[in-house]
Design a protein around this motif. Structure first.
Motif, mmCIF file in Angstrom:
data_model
loop_
_atom_site.group_PDB
_atom_site.id
_atom_site.type_symbol
_atom_site.label_atom_id
_atom_site.label_comp_id
_atom_site.label_asym_id
_atom_site.label_seq_id
_atom_site.Cartn_x
_atom_site.Cartn_y
_atom_site.Cartn_z
ATOM 1 N N PRO A 73 0.670 -1.289 -0.138
ATOM 2 C CA PRO A 73 0.038 0.019 0.112
ATOM 3 C C PRO A 73 0.656 1.243 -0.044
ATOM 4 C CG PRO A 73 -0.769 -1.757 1.366
ATOM 5 C CD PRO A 73 0.483 -2.310 0.936
ATOM 6 N N ALA A 74 1.860 1.221 0.533
ATOM 7 C CA ALA A 74 3.003 2.578 0.717
ATOM 8 C C ALA A 74 3.250 2.743 -0.753
ATOM 9 C CB ALA A 74 4.238 2.006 1.464
ATOM 10 N N GLN A 75 3.905 1.756 -1.716
ATOM 11 C CA GLN A 75 4.164 2.316 -2.878
ATOM 12 C C GLN A 75 2.903 2.702 -3.704
ATOM 13 O OE1 GLN A 75 5.628 -1.113 -5.540
ATOM 14 N NE2 GLN A 75 4.942 -0.307 -7.218
ATOM 15 N N GLU A 76 1.689 2.396 -3.529
ATOM 16 C CA GLU A 76 0.596 2.733 -4.206
ATOM 17 C C GLU A 76 0.348 4.265 -3.694
ATOM 18 O OE1 GLU A 76 -0.999 1.720 -6.868
ATOM 19 O OE2 GLU A 76 0.538 0.107 -6.708
ATOM 20 N N PHE A 77 0.430 4.554 -2.354
ATOM 21 C CA PHE A 77 0.286 5.829 -1.864
ATOM 22 C C PHE A 77 1.188 6.800 -2.501
ATOM 23 C CE2 PHE A 77 1.989 8.805 1.349
ATOM 24 C CZ PHE A 77 0.880 9.635 1.609
ATOM 25 N N TYR A 78 2.689 6.386 -2.441
ATOM 26 C CA TYR A 78 3.551 7.418 -2.886
ATOM 27 C C TYR A 78 3.200 7.565 -4.680
ATOM 28 C CZ TYR A 78 6.479 7.171 1.141
ATOM 29 O OH TYR A 78 6.813 7.215 2.443
ATOM 30 N N LEU A 79 2.856 6.616 -5.299
ATOM 31 C CA LEU A 79 2.367 6.793 -6.824
ATOM 32 C C LEU A 79 1.276 7.741 -6.742
ATOM 33 C CD1 LEU A 79 2.784 3.108 -8.176
ATOM 34 C CD2 LEU A 79 4.265 5.160 -8.644
ATOM 35 N N LYS A 80 0.378 7.695 -5.825
ATOM 36 C CA LYS A 80 -0.797 8.716 -5.931
ATOM 37 C C LYS A 80 -0.348 9.949 -5.739
ATOM 38 C CE LYS A 80 -4.259 5.359 -4.395
ATOM 39 N NZ LYS A 80 -5.255 5.080 -3.480
ATOM 40 N N GLY A 81 0.805 10.034 -4.811
ATOM 41 C CA GLY A 81 1.273 11.476 -4.314
ATOM 42 C C GLY A 81 2.223 12.067 -5.170
#
Length: 147
Positions: free
Chosen positions: A124-132
């Motif tokens: 989920p962290a990878q997805e969070f950073y991509l969204k950011g």
């Protein structure tokens, strides 16, 4: 109560270490931090030249934090985001996004041109950073050697 975001100061170290331990010892990370190892990790971060850390609080309770530092790279300033976490029970509420937006705002004001971080793949962290607004670098890889 709205979340407030403020700079981290040395007096926050113990509370941040307890928070960090709680977040990263839980799923999906399941790491093995102790209060002492967390305190040392965050103390090392905080005492790095050009440190910038932010804490998001709900009342007096820490609900998220970001720790990192800036350094010169050729003609630019780069910020290395070393630690970023949101309380497990508060994830998905937008607190992390709000903290990241505040961090980006402060970094732009400071003349930082790039932010870099490391995180686990396919989490989920990878997805969070991509969204950011982060991207997976096509040029850089993490290399490691264990002793």
């Amino acid at each position: 109560m709205p979340v407030t975001i403020r700079p981290a100061v040395p007096a926050d170290l113990t509370d941040c270490a307890l928070f960090f331990t709680e977040v990263f010892n839980a799923p999906p990370w399941d790491e093995q931090w102790t209060k002492e190892s967390s305190w040392q990790r965050l103390s090392d971060c905080m005492h790095t030249p050009n440190f910038l850390g932010l804490i998001a609080e709900d009342g007096a309770e820490i609900v998220a934090m970001a720790f990192g530092y800036s350094q010169r790279y050729q003609e630019e300033l780069h910020y290395n985001l070393l630690e970023f976490c949101v309380a497990n029970e508060r994830q998905g509420e937008g607190i992390g996004s709000e903290l990241l937006a505040e961090l980006h705002s402060r970094l732009l004001e400071a003349g930082v041109a790039r932010v870099c971080t490391l995180t686990a793949r396919d989490t989920p962290a990878q997805e969070f950073y991509l969204k950011g607004g982060f991207y997976i670098s096509p040029k850089m890889i993490l290399m490691s050697r264990r002793y």
